[in-house]
Design an enzyme around this catalytic site. Structure first.
Site, mmCIF file in Angstrom:
data_model
loop_
_atom_site.group_PDB
_atom_site.id
_atom_site.type_symbol
_atom_site.label_atom_id
_atom_site.label_comp_id
_atom_site.label_asym_id
_atom_site.label_seq_id
_atom_site.Cartn_x
_atom_site.Cartn_y
_atom_site.Cartn_z
ATOM 1 N N THR A 1 54.775 14.371 -16.227
ATOM 2 C CA THR A 1 53.388 14.545 -15.902
ATOM 3 C C THR A 1 53.076 14.341 -14.650
ATOM 4 O OG1 THR A 1 52.455 12.294 -16.330
ATOM 5 C CG2 THR A 1 52.641 13.510 -18.083
ATOM 6 N N GLY B 1 48.292 15.983 -17.952
ATOM 7 C CA GLY B 1 49.550 15.252 -18.514
ATOM 8 C C GLY B 1 48.930 15.026 -20.026
ATOM 9 N N TYR C 1 51.598 -2.655 -12.489
ATOM 10 C CA TYR C 1 51.375 -1.631 -13.560
ATOM 11 C C TYR C 1 51.725 -2.022 -14.925
ATOM 12 C CZ TYR C 1 51.873 2.523 -16.386
ATOM 13 O OH TYR C 1 51.786 3.503 -17.467
ATOM 14 N N LYS D 1 49.530 -2.678 -18.283
ATOM 15 C CA LYS D 1 49.744 -1.972 -19.963
ATOM 16 C C LYS D 1 49.829 -3.379 -20.821
ATOM 17 C CE LYS D 1 49.127 2.447 -18.920
ATOM 18 N NZ LYS D 1 47.976 2.902 -19.848
ATOM 19 N N ARG E 1 37.930 12.773 -13.315
ATOM 20 C CA ARG E 1 37.265 12.794 -12.052
ATOM 21 C C ARG E 1 37.217 14.194 -11.609
ATOM 22 N NH1 ARG E 1 40.677 8.325 -9.233
ATOM 23 N NH2 ARG E 1 42.287 9.705 -10.520
HETATM 24 N N1 LIG Z 1 53.835 9.698 -17.587
HETATM 25 C C1 LIG Z 1 54.281 8.422 -18.048
HETATM 26 O O1 LIG Z 1 55.790 8.349 -17.978
HETATM 27 C C2 LIG Z 1 53.610 7.578 -19.089
HETATM 28 C C3 LIG Z 1 54.398 6.602 -19.734
HETATM 29 C C4 LIG Z 1 53.652 5.772 -20.485
HETATM 30 C C5 LIG Z 1 52.254 5.645 -20.438
HETATM 31 N N2 LIG Z 1 51.543 6.549 -19.673
HETATM 32 C C6 LIG Z 1 50.216 6.547 -19.522
HETATM 33 O O2 LIG Z 1 49.638 7.749 -19.851
HETATM 34 C C7 LIG Z 1 48.291 7.962 -19.342
HETATM 35 C C8 LIG Z 1 48.004 9.260 -19.053
HETATM 36 O O3 LIG Z 1 49.138 9.496 -17.624
HETATM 37 P P1 LIG Z 1 49.779 10.822 -17.586
HETATM 38 O O4 LIG Z 1 51.378 10.392 -17.570
HETATM 39 O O5 LIG Z 1 49.555 11.883 -18.502
HETATM 40 O O6 LIG Z 1 49.539 11.040 -15.838
HETATM 41 P P2 LIG Z 1 48.623 12.143 -15.240
HETATM 42 O O7 LIG Z 1 49.110 13.324 -15.431
HETATM 43 O O8 LIG Z 1 48.432 11.699 -13.877
HETATM 44 O O9 LIG Z 1 47.171 11.964 -15.774
HETATM 45 C C9 LIG Z 1 46.309 10.869 -15.815
HETATM 46 C C10 LIG Z 1 44.892 11.298 -16.291
HETATM 47 O O10 LIG Z 1 44.177 10.088 -16.200
HETATM 48 C C11 LIG Z 1 42.898 10.441 -15.395
HETATM 49 N N3 LIG Z 1 42.447 9.306 -14.549
HETATM 50 C C12 LIG Z 1 43.030 8.626 -13.702
HETATM 51 N N4 LIG Z 1 42.330 7.726 -13.080
HETATM 52 C C13 LIG Z 1 41.177 8.168 -13.582
HETATM 53 C C14 LIG Z 1 39.646 7.444 -13.484
HETATM 54 N N5 LIG Z 1 39.407 6.590 -12.456
HETATM 55 N N6 LIG Z 1 38.728 8.006 -14.238
HETATM 56 C C15 LIG Z 1 38.808 9.102 -15.057
HETATM 57 N N7 LIG Z 1 40.069 9.579 -15.434
HETATM 58 C C16 LIG Z 1 40.993 8.948 -14.524
HETATM 59 C C17 LIG Z 1 43.614 11.446 -14.372
HETATM 60 O O11 LIG Z 1 42.073 12.495 -14.337
HETATM 61 P P3 LIG Z 1 41.731 12.626 -12.822
HETATM 62 O O12 LIG Z 1 42.471 12.354 -11.540
HETATM 63 O O13 LIG Z 1 40.912 13.784 -12.716
HETATM 64 O O14 LIG Z 1 40.386 11.700 -12.840
HETATM 65 C C18 LIG Z 1 44.315 12.330 -15.401
HETATM 66 O O15 LIG Z 1 43.724 13.354 -16.234
HETATM 67 C C19 LIG Z 1 48.066 6.881 -18.464
HETATM 68 O O16 LIG Z 1 47.398 5.938 -19.191
HETATM 69 C C20 LIG Z 1 49.617 6.206 -18.185
HETATM 70 O O17 LIG Z 1 49.619 4.959 -17.783
HETATM 71 C C21 LIG Z 1 52.217 7.359 -18.805
#
Ligand SMILES: NC(=O)c1ccc[n+]([C@@H]2O[C@H](COP(=O)([O-])OP(=O)(O)OC[C@H]3O[C@@H](n4cnc5c(N)ncnc54)[C@H](OP(=O)(O)O)[C@@H]3O)[C@@H](O)[C@H]2O)c1
Length: 251
Positions: A186, A15, A151, A155, A36
């Protein structure tokens, strides 16, 4: 300005974190990447045309976080930019029916994990008199949506921690920013729904969400401002989204 800067991105296996790695690599930065799923990091590193150091890390593990940062080779220890991106949503349920295991994962990762990484990395920035922390927050930190209280609270905590760090490092040469996206397609929803890909797909149905590259572009822009400019917050929404709860679906 980012050429040869050292950028540490948490959660780079997927993502937004992965797209940030690609965008910072294109800008000439050298990269420290963790997550991870270390196998994914090795594969990603092989595609990036820059110097990359990867390591498996669970940001929920405080001792592992400090050991990983303290154990960095001196060549990698001078982190210029920290992108605290690792995070997740788990479950979507009324608070009074929610699963406390989901709450623990969100708070331990989004709040405590971000704090542990901040605590490990920022003292070095203060000592060197320069650095930039860019936290990935969310529109969910600005407004609560139904069934997402924990959640959204996690945030909102990121937002307050960002403000607090900016106050506490004032005058140190460290800049502190958040990039707060709305809906981004993502693995986020697959993780939220515990692997239910069909349910995750419905989240993005009949609208154009942000892509992780859109967010990465904003993160690199924030990092690439001249040193006297501190972008406090960027809020980035898809054109089909007006708030945490209002979407234009064309179905
Ligand atoms: N997608 C949305 O709509 C959205 C909107 C606003 C904000 N966000 C924020 O954007 C950030 C990234 O999310 P994303 O949308 O890109 O989702 P994603 O594709 O699920 O990516 C999440 C990333 O966080 C890592 N992660 C999760 N738990 C972890 C841990 N305990 N230790 C180390 N790494 C960890 C995962 O890696 P591993 O699983 O390999 O550890 C993965 O690389 C998050 O903080 C999320 O809250 C997302």
């Amino acid at each position: 300005m980012l050429v040869d800067t050292t950028v540490f991105i948490t959660g780079a296996t997927s993502g937004i974190g992965r797209s940030c790695a690609e965008a910072f690599a294109r800008a000439g930065a050298r990269l420290l990447l963790c997550g991870r799923r270390a196998d994914r990091l090795a594969k990603l590193a092989a595609t990036l045309d820059t110097e990359v150091h990867v390591f498996g890390l669970d940001v929920q593990d405080r001792d592992a976080v400090s050991a990983a940062v303290e154990g960095l080779d001196p060549d990698w220890a001078g982190i210029d930019v920290l992108v605290s991106n690792a995070g997740l949503a788990a479950g979507l349920a009324p608070l009074h029916e929610g699963d406390p295991e989901d709450w623990d994962r969100m708070i331990d990762t989004n709040v405590k994990g971000l704090l542990y990484v901040t605590r490990a990395v920022v003292p070095g920035m203060v000592t060197r008199g320069r650095g930039h922390v860019i936290n990935i927050g969310s529109i969910a930190g600005h407004e609560t949506y139904p069934n997402g209280a924990v959640y959204c609270a996690s945030k909102a905590a990121v937002d307050r921690i960002t403000q607090g760090l900016r106050l506490d490092t004032l005058g140190s040469g460290v800049r502190v920013s958040t990039v707060d996206p709305g809906m981004v397609e993502t693995e986020f929803s697959v993780v939220r729904f515990h692997g239910d890909a069909e349910r995750a797909e419905q989240v993005y149905q009949d609208l154009d969400p942000l892509t992780p590259d859109d967010v990465a572009e904003a993160v690199v822009w924030v990092a690439d401002r001249p040193s006297h400019v501190q972008v406090a917050q960027v809020v980035l929404l898809p054109s089909d989204q007006a708030s945490a709860t209002r979407f234009a679906r064309r179905g």
